[in-house]
Write a protein that holds these residues in place. Structure first.
Motif, PDB file in Angstrom:
ATOM      1  N   ALA A 197       2.321  -7.249   3.586  1.00 49.25           N
ATOM      2  CA  ALA A 197       2.641  -7.708   4.079  1.00 49.25           C
ATOM      3  C   ALA A 197       0.986  -8.107   4.721  1.00 49.25           C
ATOM      4  CB  ALA A 197       2.930  -7.658   6.009  1.00 49.25           C
ATOM      5  N   ASP A 198       0.418  -9.230   4.851  1.00 48.43           N
ATOM      6  CA  ASP A 198      -0.571  -9.717   5.074  1.00 48.43           C
ATOM      7  C   ASP A 198      -1.794  -8.702   5.686  1.00 48.43           C
ATOM      8  OD1 ASP A 198      -0.059 -11.722   3.376  1.00 48.43           O
ATOM      9  OD2 ASP A 198      -0.229 -13.932   5.550  1.00 48.43           O
ATOM     10  N   ARG A 214      -3.175  -1.381   3.178  1.00 52.52           N
ATOM     11  CA  ARG A 214      -3.821  -0.458   2.202  1.00 52.52           C
ATOM     12  C   ARG A 214      -4.639  -1.301   1.075  1.00 52.52           C
ATOM     13  NH1 ARG A 214       2.251   2.127   2.341  1.00 52.52           N
ATOM     14  NH2 ARG A 214       2.506  -0.635   2.694  1.00 52.52           N
ATOM     15  N   ILE A 215      -5.726  -1.558   1.353  1.00 52.44           N
ATOM     16  CA  ILE A 215      -6.471  -2.569   0.300  1.00 52.44           C
ATOM     17  C   ILE A 215      -5.896  -1.657  -1.477  1.00 52.44           C
ATOM     18  CG2 ILE A 215      -8.207  -1.212   0.966  1.00 52.44           C
ATOM     19  CD1 ILE A 215      -7.856  -4.831  -0.424  1.00 52.44           C
ATOM     20  N   ARG A 251      -4.491  -2.283  -6.748  1.00 51.44           N
ATOM     21  CA  ARG A 251      -3.846  -1.539  -7.746  1.00 51.44           C
ATOM     22  C   ARG A 251      -2.613  -2.294  -7.942  1.00 51.44           C
ATOM     23  NH1 ARG A 251      -2.222   4.707  -5.372  1.00 51.44           N
ATOM     24  NH2 ARG A 251      -1.210   4.361  -7.409  1.00 51.44           N
ATOM     25  N   ALA A 252      -2.152  -2.683  -7.365  1.00 54.10           N
ATOM     26  CA  ALA A 252      -0.969  -4.134  -7.907  1.00 54.10           C
ATOM     27  C   ALA A 252      -1.431  -5.489  -8.417  1.00 54.10           C
ATOM     28  CB  ALA A 252      -0.128  -4.829  -6.486  1.00 54.10           C
ATOM     29  N   ALA A 262     -10.395 -10.427  -0.805  1.00 54.11           N
ATOM     30  CA  ALA A 262     -11.084 -10.732   0.245  1.00 54.11           C
ATOM     31  C   ALA A 262     -10.699 -10.212   1.658  1.00 54.11           C
ATOM     32  CB  ALA A 262     -11.313 -12.124  -0.247  1.00 54.11           C
ATOM     33  N   SER A 263      -9.567  -9.202   1.563  1.00 52.13           N
ATOM     34  CA  SER A 263      -8.469  -8.358   2.379  1.00 52.13           C
ATOM     35  C   SER A 263      -9.224  -7.431   2.135  1.00 52.13           C
ATOM     36  CB  SER A 263      -7.257  -8.216   1.606  1.00 52.13           C
ATOM     37  OG  SER A 263      -7.029  -7.290   0.933  1.00 52.13           O
ATOM     38  N   GLY A 264     -10.651  -7.727   2.133  1.00 54.45           N
ATOM     39  CA  GLY A 264     -10.721  -5.764   2.497  1.00 54.45           C
ATOM     40  C   GLY A 264     -11.819  -4.768   1.664  1.00 54.45           C
TER      41      GLY A 264
END
Length: 493
Positions: free
Chosen positions: A118-119, A123-124, A129-130, A156-158
């Motif tokens: 989810a956005d 778990r950055i 890794r994905a 950008a997510s962390g």
């Protein structure tokens, strides 16, 4: 009754059968319809509960086999209605498949993992890794744009909360993919920033590859725009630590690219040495590495004058690339096969591989290959009677080569256009001479000596057709001197 007794009853009834005795006893339904019927008879909530129980049981009983069983565990968690829990196991399954060179399978796992996060999932590292796994696979199997954008979103997510190694790897792959797309640090701030961040993070971590990879890609960039000698020197200097500490696929690809460049310089002994490195690395079983080395071999053969053999090998690589779905390899091998056909004046044979190479280069954003394919297609279409189509392809190739500062693409387009104009009915020798003079000048600046020898030979023929015998003799003598010195097979000593 025990589970074993109940399973024995089911086996005796013909509903299930033993699938394996070792390392554990396994049963399968004899028919998919029976399995579907049994599964459908369960209430949805009961199904979810059983799937969760199956996943937990596998994790409890076989902790040492988590990587091996990750795909099965993930499937159970997905069907238990817990995609967030499945995500980690999907990433592990993708990494495990990648280790076994099951590239399509691994990409599917990484895609499912990304969709399961989810956005607001914190778990950055898992997200990175994905994205990294997908980038390592999909640049050879699909468009470059998708994995590049996914890596950017993951950072950008962390980025500040992530493992520095993963962050550095992500920036490296952004730089690599953008470089493969034809971007250059001088004109792409995003590429430049990614390369600098990858090197900065690597140096902070004491990574021996911190500067090696950025330098290697700088060399590749030089080579792709026609700075053959400078690019080869930079890449050759960067390769030793990559060969010692890098992954086999990157090492094999870079060694193959260096071999291709040495071939274009006419330094065939160096080309063979670099190719030997690539071939040794490809022995680990990676089909992409093996394909890349064969494509580099086809380039060497064509440059050396073993054109029929080189074209045949490139065509074999193109077919194998299609079987594997290896998009980048398919682009390179099809364009190489087309070049081989044109070198033997076989415009009809060149048409299909060049059109396929151009189509796939457009899909995958491999810009330098698209320029080269368009330049060759200009000659193919004109020779086959489609003059407007040929002119349009030449114009597009030259516009693209100028925009990208691609001297190599420009030289090859001008050279092939000169050959076509000189052999047209009626011939246009004046226009052909202007093209061949411009191409020869570029090839000389690039030190592309095998191509220079052959373009000088064509120039001599054009000069003779214009009645300039003395100038033709000078061009012919120089052409032969270079060809004999390099040992080109199409120049008799």
């Amino acid at each position: 009754m025990s589970a074993r007794h109940e399973l024995g009853t089911l086996e005796a009834s013909g509903l299930v059968q033993v699938a394996a005795l070792e390392p554990e006893l396994e049963y399968l339904f004899r028919h998919a319809l029976v399995q579907d019927a049994a599964y459908s008879s369960l209430l949805k909530q009961d199904r979810r509960t059983l799937h969760r129980l199956a996943a937990d049981t596998l994790l409890t009983l076989y902790p040492e086999r988590q990587r091996e069983l990750a795909a099965v565990i993930a499937l159970h968690l997905e069907r238990a209605g817990d995609p967030a829990a499945a995500a980690e196991h999907l990433v592990i399954a993708g990494e495990h498949a990648l280790e076994r060179f099951a590239n399509r399978e691994s990409l599917a796992f990484f895609d499912r993992a990304a969709a399961s996060l989810a956005d607001d999932d914190p778990r950055i590292d898992l997200r990175l890794r994905a994205a990294l796994g997908a980038a390592r696979v999909s640049w050879t199997f699909g468009s470059i744009d998708g994995p590049t954008e996914r890596l950017g979103r993951a950072l950008a997510s962390g980025e500040e909360r992530a493992d520095p190694k993963l962050v550095g790897d992500a920036y490296f792959w952004i730089a690599f993919l953008r470089r493969m797309r034809g971007e250059r640090p001088e004109t792409s701030p995003t590429l430049k920033h990614a390369a600098e961040r990858a090197a900065e993070i690597g140096r902070a971590r004491g990574d021996p590859l911190a500067d090696a990879f950025p330098n290697a890609f700088a060399g590749v960039g030089m080579m792709s725009t026609g700075q053959l000698r400078q690019g080869a020197n930079v890449l050759a200097e960067a390769l030793p630590p990559i060969l010692a500490h890098g992954d086999p696929l990157s090492s094999a690809i870079l060694s193959g690219l260096l071999s291709v460049t040495y071939s274009r310089l006419g330094e065939f002994a160096e080309a063979e040495r670099s190719l030997a490195h690539a071939e040794r690395l490809a022995q680990n079983g990676d089909p992409i590495a093996a394909l890349d080395t064969q494509i580099a071999r086809s380039s060497l053969l064509i440059e050396r004058g073993d054109v029929a053999e080189g074209e045949a090998l490139a065509s074999t690589c193109a077919a194998r690339s299609e079987e594997l779905g290896a998009l980048a390899c398919s682009v390179a091998s099809n364009v190489m096969a087309g070049i081989g056909h044109l070198a033997r004046d076989d415009a009809l044979g060149a048409k299909v591989p060049l059109e396929r190479g151009d189509e796939l280069a457009q899909v995958s954003n491999m810009e330098s290959f698209r320029t080269l394919a368009q330049g060759m297609l200009g000659s193919v279409r004109t020779q086959l009677g489609d003059v407007p189509g040929g002119v349009a392809a030449w114009t597009l190739a030259l516009e693209r080569s100028h925009a990208m500062h691609d001297r190599s693409g420009e030289a090859m387009t001008l050279w092939q256009r000169a050959r076509t104009r000189a052999r047209a009915t009626p011939p246009n020798h004046a226009a052909a001479l202007a093209d061949i003079d411009a191409a020869t000048k570029l090839l000389e600046e690039m030190e592309a000596r095998p191509s220079l020898a052959r373009s000088l030979r064509d120039r001599a023929q054009i000069l003779r057709a214009l009645g300039r015998a003395a100038d033709a003799d000078v061009a012919d003598q120089r052409s032969r001197a270079i060809g004999v010195e390099l040992g080109l097979k199409d120049f008799a000593p």
